[in-house]
Scaffold this motif. Structure first.
Motif, PDB file in Angstrom:
ATOM      1  N   ALA A 210       1.792  36.180 -10.774  1.00 47.61           N
ATOM      2  CA  ALA A 210       3.123  35.844 -11.893  1.00 47.61           C
ATOM      3  C   ALA A 210       2.698  36.706 -13.259  1.00 47.61           C
ATOM      4  CB  ALA A 210       2.840  34.473 -12.732  1.00 47.61           C
ATOM      5  N   LEU A 211       0.764  36.717 -13.427  1.00 49.34           N
ATOM      6  CA  LEU A 211       1.068  38.169 -14.666  1.00 49.34           C
ATOM      7  C   LEU A 211       1.646  39.617 -14.435  1.00 49.34           C
ATOM      8  CD1 LEU A 211      -0.810  37.966 -17.018  1.00 49.34           C
ATOM      9  CD2 LEU A 211      -2.906  38.343 -15.451  1.00 49.34           C
ATOM     10  N   ALA A 212       0.929  39.421 -13.151  1.00 56.78           N
ATOM     11  CA  ALA A 212       1.654  41.307 -12.588  1.00 56.78           C
ATOM     12  C   ALA A 212       3.699  41.163 -12.725  1.00 56.78           C
ATOM     13  CB  ALA A 212       1.715  41.083 -10.914  1.00 56.78           C
ATOM     14  N   ALA A 213       4.209  40.278 -12.908  1.00 56.14           N
ATOM     15  CA  ALA A 213       5.754  40.547 -13.349  1.00 56.14           C
ATOM     16  C   ALA A 213       5.767  40.894 -14.931  1.00 56.14           C
ATOM     17  CB  ALA A 213       6.101  39.588 -13.003  1.00 56.14           C
ATOM     18  N   LYS A 214       4.362  40.151 -15.446  1.00 56.58           N
ATOM     19  CA  LYS A 214       4.819  40.924 -17.206  1.00 56.58           C
ATOM     20  C   LYS A 214       3.263  41.312 -17.517  1.00 56.58           C
ATOM     21  CE  LYS A 214       6.439  35.534 -17.229  1.00 56.58           C
ATOM     22  NZ  LYS A 214       7.877  35.324 -17.086  1.00 56.58           N
ATOM     23  N   PHE A 215       3.336  41.854 -16.597  1.00 57.43           N
ATOM     24  CA  PHE A 215       1.769  42.854 -17.500  1.00 57.43           C
ATOM     25  C   PHE A 215       2.028  43.504 -18.595  1.00 57.43           C
ATOM     26  CE2 PHE A 215      -2.783  44.236 -16.844  1.00 57.43           C
ATOM     27  CZ  PHE A 215      -3.074  43.441 -16.409  1.00 57.43           C
ATOM     28  N   ASP A 216       3.141  44.838 -18.143  1.00 50.00           N
ATOM     29  CA  ASP A 216       3.914  45.569 -19.101  1.00 50.00           C
ATOM     30  C   ASP A 216       3.727  44.998 -21.142  1.00 50.00           C
ATOM     31  OD1 ASP A 216       2.353  47.352 -17.398  1.00 50.00           O
ATOM     32  OD2 ASP A 216       5.298  48.571 -17.201  1.00 50.00           O
ATOM     33  N   LYS A 217       4.981  43.847 -20.397  1.00 53.05           N
ATOM     34  CA  LYS A 217       5.289  43.183 -21.904  1.00 53.05           C
ATOM     35  C   LYS A 217       3.450  42.624 -22.368  1.00 53.05           C
ATOM     36  CE  LYS A 217       9.474  42.772 -21.025  1.00 53.05           C
ATOM     37  NZ  LYS A 217      10.507  41.695 -20.387  1.00 53.05           N
ATOM     38  N   CYS A 218       2.879  41.860 -21.885  1.00 58.22           N
ATOM     39  CA  CYS A 218       2.007  41.453 -22.341  1.00 58.22           C
ATOM     40  C   CYS A 218       0.725  42.048 -22.672  1.00 58.22           C
ATOM     41  CB  CYS A 218       1.020  41.012 -20.767  1.00 58.22           C
ATOM     42  SG  CYS A 218      -0.885  39.931 -21.493  1.00 58.22           S
ATOM     43  N   MET A 231      -7.874  39.965 -24.384  1.00 55.05           N
ATOM     44  CA  MET A 231      -6.297  40.029 -23.541  1.00 55.05           C
ATOM     45  C   MET A 231      -6.017  39.315 -22.695  1.00 55.05           C
ATOM     46  SD  MET A 231      -6.313  44.656 -23.377  1.00 55.05           S
ATOM     47  CE  MET A 231      -6.573  45.914 -24.910  1.00 55.05           C
ATOM     48  N   LEU A 232      -6.936  39.619 -21.296  1.00 56.04           N
ATOM     49  CA  LEU A 232      -6.320  38.015 -20.425  1.00 56.04           C
ATOM     50  C   LEU A 232      -5.876  37.129 -20.601  1.00 56.04           C
ATOM     51  CD1 LEU A 232      -5.976  37.815 -17.451  1.00 56.04           C
ATOM     52  CD2 LEU A 232      -8.705  36.969 -17.393  1.00 56.04           C
ATOM     53  N   TYR A 233      -7.373  36.327 -21.666  1.00 57.95           N
ATOM     54  CA  TYR A 233      -6.935  34.845 -22.091  1.00 57.95           C
ATOM     55  C   TYR A 233      -5.769  34.548 -22.727  1.00 57.95           C
ATOM     56  CZ  TYR A 233      -7.617  31.543 -25.711  1.00 57.95           C
ATOM     57  OH  TYR A 233      -7.824  30.229 -26.260  1.00 57.95           O
ATOM     58  N   SER A 234      -5.343  35.633 -23.676  1.00 64.95           N
ATOM     59  CA  SER A 234      -3.604  35.615 -24.055  1.00 64.95           C
ATOM     60  C   SER A 234      -2.492  36.107 -23.855  1.00 64.95           C
ATOM     61  CB  SER A 234      -3.999  36.712 -25.597  1.00 64.95           C
ATOM     62  OG  SER A 234      -5.385  36.813 -26.522  1.00 64.95           O
ATOM     63  N   CYS A 235      -2.926  36.309 -22.526  1.00 63.73           N
ATOM     64  CA  CYS A 235      -1.368  36.547 -21.778  1.00 63.73           C
ATOM     65  C   CYS A 235      -1.410  35.331 -21.318  1.00 63.73           C
ATOM     66  CB  CYS A 235      -1.908  38.222 -21.496  1.00 63.73           C
ATOM     67  SG  CYS A 235      -1.602  39.240 -21.475  1.00 63.73           S
ATOM     68  N   LEU A 236      -2.295  34.566 -20.818  1.00 60.83           N
ATOM     69  CA  LEU A 236      -2.513  33.497 -19.437  1.00 60.83           C
ATOM     70  C   LEU A 236      -2.211  31.717 -20.828  1.00 60.83           C
ATOM     71  CD1 LEU A 236      -5.721  33.841 -17.277  1.00 60.83           C
ATOM     72  CD2 LEU A 236      -3.487  34.929 -17.763  1.00 60.83           C
ATOM     73  N   ALA A 237      -2.800  32.202 -22.111  1.00 66.35           N
ATOM     74  CA  ALA A 237      -2.102  30.961 -22.941  1.00 66.35           C
ATOM     75  C   ALA A 237      -0.607  31.135 -22.998  1.00 66.35           C
ATOM     76  CB  ALA A 237      -3.618  31.595 -24.551  1.00 66.35           C
ATOM     77  N   ASP A 238      -0.002  32.585 -23.239  1.00 66.99           N
ATOM     78  CA  ASP A 238       1.371  32.677 -22.560  1.00 66.99           C
ATOM     79  C   ASP A 238       2.325  31.542 -22.137  1.00 66.99           C
ATOM     80  OD1 ASP A 238       1.554  33.772 -25.691  1.00 66.99           O
ATOM     81  OD2 ASP A 238       1.602  36.281 -24.674  1.00 66.99           O
ATOM     82  N   LEU A 239       1.377  31.924 -20.771  1.00 67.01           N
ATOM     83  CA  LEU A 239       1.665  31.250 -19.543  1.00 67.01           C
ATOM     84  C   LEU A 239       1.425  29.666 -19.216  1.00 67.01           C
ATOM     85  CD1 LEU A 239       1.467  34.238 -16.901  1.00 67.01           C
ATOM     86  CD2 LEU A 239       3.321  33.391 -17.699  1.00 67.01           C
ATOM     87  N   GLY A 240       0.914  29.458 -20.339  1.00 68.80           N
ATOM     88  CA  GLY A 240       0.229  27.960 -20.656  1.00 68.80           C
ATOM     89  C   GLY A 240      -0.527  27.352 -19.398  1.00 68.80           C
ATOM     90  N   VAL A 241      -1.543  28.668 -19.487  1.00 70.23           N
ATOM     91  CA  VAL A 241      -3.138  28.179 -18.331  1.00 70.23           C
ATOM     92  C   VAL A 241      -3.760  28.505 -19.159  1.00 70.23           C
ATOM     93  CG1 VAL A 241      -4.038  29.208 -16.458  1.00 70.23           C
ATOM     94  CG2 VAL A 241      -1.490  30.311 -15.996  1.00 70.23           C
ATOM     95  N   THR A 242      -4.809  27.139 -19.268  1.00 73.36           N
ATOM     96  CA  THR A 242      -6.059  27.248 -19.104  1.00 73.36           C
ATOM     97  C   THR A 242      -7.250  27.610 -18.442  1.00 73.36           C
ATOM     98  OG1 THR A 242      -6.019  24.973 -19.152  1.00 73.36           O
ATOM     99  CG2 THR A 242      -4.864  25.808 -21.304  1.00 73.36           C
ATOM    100  N   LEU A 243      -8.023  27.512 -19.193  1.00 71.96           N
ATOM    101  CA  LEU A 243      -9.818  27.611 -18.587  1.00 71.96           C
ATOM    102  C   LEU A 243     -10.443  26.265 -17.692  1.00 71.96           C
ATOM    103  CD1 LEU A 243     -11.896  30.206 -17.884  1.00 71.96           C
ATOM    104  CD2 LEU A 243     -13.660  29.410 -19.997  1.00 71.96           C
TER     105      LEU A 243
END
Length: 463
Positions: A210-218, A231-243
């Protein structure tokens, strides 16, 4: 006759175009760019089978200049023809590293992002390169992947423990597994909810897909952040994924001597140790690389007990023992409660000299000259399989303590002890998260103490 001629002509044309298409197709596959390989789906044929080492792909971020000093760390845990993954470098290795040895992970050169139109305005190119290692690892197209584990080249990973810990989780879900920093300030400046990249973190296959499909925009959105893991944490937060927190990863945002920390880790399988270049060698008489290889000797015999703390008591001599299996043993000349002994000795200092209290995400106890609270310290020397299905680990005294005996113990000094043998079950691994008990055996030599690890009995109180 005309119909027959048309039919024959049509058949000839059909065969011609079929052959032409096959030739073009085969040529394109042969010369397929490594950045656009076929991406195989995660395990689907046997999705409920237990996770094993073949389901993990490692992505290691490194540099050519640093590899000379860090190669030994990675090769200490890498298993040729067993572990899967890649070392990503910013440029092609220089001659001193060639031919590339099979003892190292296969290397890849990160894509030159300056050539990409979408990356024209990026200023923090190093951190973006490290962040994109996730994408480029995914694009390698390995089959039957459940987890991507990302780490730096100055990190050692404990692969068997990683497999067992990841096996607890549902790899078909979006999962982001790691830990934060030991230092309060590091978490404050980044995030208390972020996995620190140096310690290593695990991403499930569906999440990376899922992240790969949005990588450049992220990247475009978060390119000005100062660290790849942020950067990763911020991108995953946009996907609604928490640690999902796993404290077996260790960022080691510390300096100096971390023996106090490693002697009192929590009852969680150790998964990684980072920042090996900035701390003292973990065994004081060895270099950094030799220290890591020495620790791995114990890990190969029993990964489940490695750096796991066990506490027991010798009531006759009023002594307390603390064992960090495969690393250290401490003797205290008094009966100390467990809630005291489990606190790490603050032999280390924080990442930033300017930090103020509170410094750490855990409680510590200070170095003391109090004879009843200062330990006699013994470091791991050797390990072997012994009789009766036991593993015997030997620990030798580091230095004289140079303190008088503790009066609480009736002036029974431990100064004469120079060797400690610890016997643990060879055929039974320590259960994840469970504390073990131990017994101090009757002394057979005034200079040697034997200790046997065992399961705790029901409702056993060890002090």
């Amino acid at each position: 006759t005309l119909c027959k001629s048309l039919a024959i002509s049509g058949l000839v044309l059909f065969l011609f175009y079929t052959l032409l298409f096959n030739q073009l197709y085969n040529h394109s596959i042969t010369n397929f760019s490594p950045h656009f390989k076929v991406i195989w789906p995660a395990s689907s044929s046997n999705i409920t089978s237990p996770t094993n080492i073949n389901h993990i792909v490692f992505g290691i971020a490194g540099t050519v200049n640093g590899w000379k000093y860090r190669r030994a760390y990675v090769e200490a845990w890498w298993r040729p023809n067993v572990t899967r993954g890649y070392l990503f470098l910013e440029r092609f290795p220089s001659r001193e590293f060639l031919p590339w040895p099979p003892s190292s992970p296969p290397f890849r050169v990160n894509e030159n992002i300056t050539r990409l139109k979408s990356y024209e305005k990026i200023k923090n190119s190093f951190q973006v390169r490290v962040f994109r290692t996730i994408l480029e690892t995914f694009r390698e197209g390995d089959e039957d992947v459940r987890w991507y584990v990302m780490a730096d080249d100055d990190t050692i990973l404990f692969v068997d423990n990683l497999v067992e810990v990841l096996a607890k989780y549902d790899h078909t879900q979006y999962l982001y597994i790691g830990t934060n920093s030991e230092c309060v300030s590091s978490n404050f400046y980044a995030s208390f909810n972020m996995a620190f990249g140096g310690a290593g973190y695990a991403l499930s296959y569906p999440l990376v897909e899922a992240l790969a499909a949005k990588f450049d925009k992220c990247v475009e959105k978060y390119q000005n952040l100062y660290a790849s893991d942020l950067m990763l944490y911020s991108c995953l937060a946009d996907l609604g994924v928490t640690l999902t927190l796993e404290k077996g990863f260790h960022q080691i945002d510390l300096h100096s001597d971390i023996s106090g920390l490693l002697s009192a880790l929590p009852q969680i399988p150790v998964l990684s140790l980072h920042h090996l270049d900035v701390i003292n060698p973990i065994f004081p008489s060895m270099s950094r690389s030799k220290s890591i290889n020495h620790l791995m000797k114990a890990a190969k015999l029993d990964h489940s007990r490695l750096l796991q703390q066990t506490i027991c008591y010798d009531m006759q001599r009023n002594w307390s023992f603390s064992i960090s299996w495969g690393y250290t043993t401490h003797i205290y000349e008094s009966i100390l409660p467990r809630n005291f002994v489990v606190k790490p000795l603050e032999t280390f200092r924080p990442w930033r000299r300017s930090d103020r209290q509170p410094l750490y995400m855990f409680n510590t106890r200070g170095i003391t000259r109090n004879s009843c609270e200062a330990p006699h310290v013994f470091f791991f020397h050797s390990a072997e399989n012994s009789t009766e299905n036991k593993i015997a680990t030997t620990y030798l005294r580091a230095l004289p303590r140079n303190l008088p005996p503790c009066s609480n113990s009736g002036n029974i000094s431990a100064d004469s002890i120079n060797t400690i043998h610890v016997f643990s079950p060879a055929t039974e691994h320590k259960r994840m998260g469970k504390t073990e008990c131990c017994d101090v055996e009757k002394m057979r030599d005034v200079n040697v103490t034997d200790i046997k690890l065992r399961k705790c009995t029901k409702d056993e109180i060890s002090s």
